[in-house]
Design an enzyme around this catalytic site. Structure first.
Site, PDB file in Angstrom:
ATOM      1  N   GLY A 135       0.795  -1.217   0.000  1.00 53.85           N
ATOM      2  CA  GLY A 135       0.000   0.000   0.000  1.00 53.85           C
ATOM      3  C   GLY A 135       0.826   1.264   0.000  1.00 53.85           C
ATOM      4  O   GLY A 135       1.347   1.667   1.048  1.00 53.85           O
ATOM      5  N   GLU A 138      -2.657   6.560  -2.435  1.00 52.33           N
ATOM      6  CA  GLU A 138      -3.812   7.037  -1.679  1.00 52.33           C
ATOM      7  C   GLU A 138      -4.739   7.822  -2.599  1.00 52.33           C
ATOM      8  O   GLU A 138      -4.339   8.207  -3.705  1.00 52.33           O
ATOM      9  CB  GLU A 138      -3.353   7.918  -0.517  1.00 52.33           C
ATOM     10  N   GLY A 142      -0.995   9.885  -5.704  1.00 54.65           N
ATOM     11  CA  GLY A 142      -0.632   8.781  -6.580  1.00 54.65           C
ATOM     12  C   GLY A 142       0.848   8.862  -6.884  1.00 54.65           C
ATOM     13  O   GLY A 142       1.692   8.335  -6.162  1.00 54.65           O
ATOM     14  N   THR A 169      -3.684  -3.853  -5.230  1.00 56.92           N
ATOM     15  CA  THR A 169      -3.843  -5.193  -5.789  1.00 56.92           C
ATOM     16  C   THR A 169      -3.804  -6.222  -4.667  1.00 56.92           C
ATOM     17  O   THR A 169      -2.950  -6.152  -3.778  1.00 56.92           O
ATOM     18  CB  THR A 169      -2.729  -5.480  -6.807  1.00 56.92           C
ATOM     19  N   ARG A 279      -9.625 -16.364 -41.133  1.00 59.83           N
ATOM     20  CA  ARG A 279     -10.632 -15.464 -41.685  1.00 59.83           C
ATOM     21  C   ARG A 279     -10.406 -15.269 -43.182  1.00 59.83           C
ATOM     22  O   ARG A 279      -9.296 -14.935 -43.619  1.00 59.83           O
ATOM     23  CB  ARG A 279     -10.549 -14.108 -40.971  1.00 59.83           C
ATOM     24  N   GLY A 350     -11.523  -6.926 -36.731  1.00 60.17           N
ATOM     25  CA  GLY A 350     -12.658  -6.203 -37.292  1.00 60.17           C
ATOM     26  C   GLY A 350     -13.793  -6.110 -36.282  1.00 60.17           C
ATOM     27  O   GLY A 350     -13.565  -5.901 -35.092  1.00 60.17           O
ATOM     28  N   GLU A 374       2.319   1.014 -11.051  1.00 61.04           N
ATOM     29  CA  GLU A 374       3.734   1.084 -10.639  1.00 61.04           C
ATOM     30  C   GLU A 374       4.479   2.210 -11.333  1.00 61.04           C
ATOM     31  O   GLU A 374       5.641   2.084 -11.713  1.00 61.04           O
ATOM     32  CB  GLU A 374       4.432  -0.267 -10.839  1.00 61.04           C
ATOM     33  N   SER A 377       3.394   6.102 -17.451  1.00 63.15           N
ATOM     34  CA  SER A 377       4.400   6.330 -18.498  1.00 63.15           C
ATOM     35  C   SER A 377       5.092   7.668 -18.310  1.00 63.15           C
ATOM     36  O   SER A 377       6.301   7.812 -18.575  1.00 63.15           O
ATOM     37  CB  SER A 377       3.742   6.270 -19.879  1.00 63.15           C
TER      38      SER A 377
END
Length: 396
Positions: A135, A138, A142, A169, A279, A350, A374, A377
């Site tokens: 943990g 919060e 972040g 998680t 396909r 598709g 974690e 980006s």
């Protein structure tokens, strides 16, 4: 199913040992038999895969990176990367459950804990008898951990925690949680400390379980602390060094998120390859059209490039090297690559790519978390820039 030799040639730029190939094949077979038949139901119902997690513990995957003396499998990050990728190619939810348990919760105890804490907690975590959570995040903090509001106040032989953590998680099911809390607000990030909190401790409970876009079989929940008193010996590491230790934890954790990205991206590519070879349009399979082939070529090339970056980080981690830059690069590139691959997979399917009866839709939903968890980006780019500027200082 491809043979180990074929898989090594087609999927892995580095040559692996025979033991690593056996490990990968064993996990692939487990995923096909125990995970694949349940993926749709778990996803639809947001159902935590208790039985599969228990079996993963029996296989040693919940203690894969920890020494045998603590009940772990005694393997390295290259092996760990293989395991997360194989699991995530079938279901990213399983991959992230295993990753959060190993890289974050259990690993924080291993890296920052004293010998008594290691002996007390790691064997049951490594065996899967207990599940770990970690943990840091919060509701109001972040990426900016210095803005944390969860506090820990020393009162005699106890620490008393108050506050909450979010987006955790394994939060609803964790038996052991490592929690970062403020012990001295005047010191900023150097006033953050880490604590081990066990399930059943008065004042500690899981809160809201999140209803998520993807990775729905993995549990993501709040952790709530209301006058939660824990023994003083549950301080993890030195007081005031919780944030510093957390950054060390994330260096390894980002390798696992890169591997999670590889698995989801590979799963999407495999599904797309199967579909385009079946396909038919205009009298031939759509795999015969050059426009489709170019998409597949880009997807496969980018996936291999991401795997190389991730394997470099894993190899350096196993060698005991600092991997802050390398793991951030791997996580950034692998996650963004996997998002592109899953987007293209939906396009190749598709209209069927938009339907839950086909696999592309789920890979597309699952993969987006990889660019967020974690460290987003944007945070990875900040980390990378900081690291390369250290190596190449400006000269005035």
């Amino acid at each position: 199913m491809a043979s180990a030799t074929e898989s090594t040639t087609s999927l892995y730029p580095f040559v692996h040992t025979e033991d690593q190939e056996h490990l990968r094949q064993a996990i692939r077979e487990f995923a096909a038999q125990e995970i694949a038949p349940n993926v749709s139901a778990w996803d639809r119902n947001s159902e935590f895969p208790h039985e599969a997690v228990r079996k993963l513990g029996q296989m040693g995957l919940l203690g894969i990176i920890f020494p045998v003396e603590y009940g772990g499998a005694g393997l390295g990050y290259v092996d760990y990367m293989l395991a997360i990728e194989e699991l995530s190619a079938v279901d990213g939810s399983i991959g992230i459950i295993v990753a959060a348990h190993n890289s974050l919760g259990t690993n924080h105890i291993f890296l920052a804990g004293n010998e008594e804490q290691r002996r007390r907690f790691i064997p049951r975590l490594a065996s899967g008898q207990s599940l770990a959570a970690w943990g840091l995040t919060e509701p109001g903090s972040g990426s900016d951990a210095s803005n944390a509001r969860t506090t820990a106040v020393r009162k005699g032989d106890r620490w008393v925690l108050n506050g909450s953590k979010t987006f955790i998680t394994n939060g609803s099911y964790a038996d052991v949680a490592v929690v970062i809390a403020v012990t001295d607000r005047s010191k900023g990030t150097h006033g953050l400390s880490a604590f081990i909190v066990e399930k059943g401790t008065p004042g500690f409970r899981p809160g809201k379980k999140e209803d998520k876009l993807g990775l729905r079989a993995s549990d993501t929940a709040e952790l709530i602390f209301e006058d939660c008193a824990i023994p003083a010996e549950n301080l993890l590491g030195n007081e005031g060094e919780g944030f510093v230790d957390a950054m060390r934890i994330l260096d390894g954790g980002r390798i696992s998120i890169a591997a999670l990205s590889l698995g989801i991206g590979r799963g999407a590519l495999d599904a797309a390859l199967k579909y385009v070879k079946e396909r038919r349009q205009f009298g031939k399979t759509i795999a015969e059209f050059q426009g489709i082939q170019w998409k597949l070529a880009d997807m496969a090339t980018e996936l291999d490039a991401a795997r190389l970056l991730t394997q470099r980080a894993a190899v350096l981690k196993d060698a005991g090297r600092k991997v802050t830059r390398e793991s951030a690069m791997a996580k950034l590139f692998a996650s963004e690559t996997a998002v592109r691959i899953c987007n293209e997979a939906v396009q190749l399917f598709g209209g069927y790519g938009f339907i839950k009866d086909y696999p592309a839709e789920k890979y597309y939903r699952d993969v987006k978390l990889c660019t967020i968890g974690e460290g987003t980006s944007e945070i990875q780019r900040m980390v990378i820039a900081r690291e390369i500027l250290k190596v190449y200082p400006s000269r005035g």
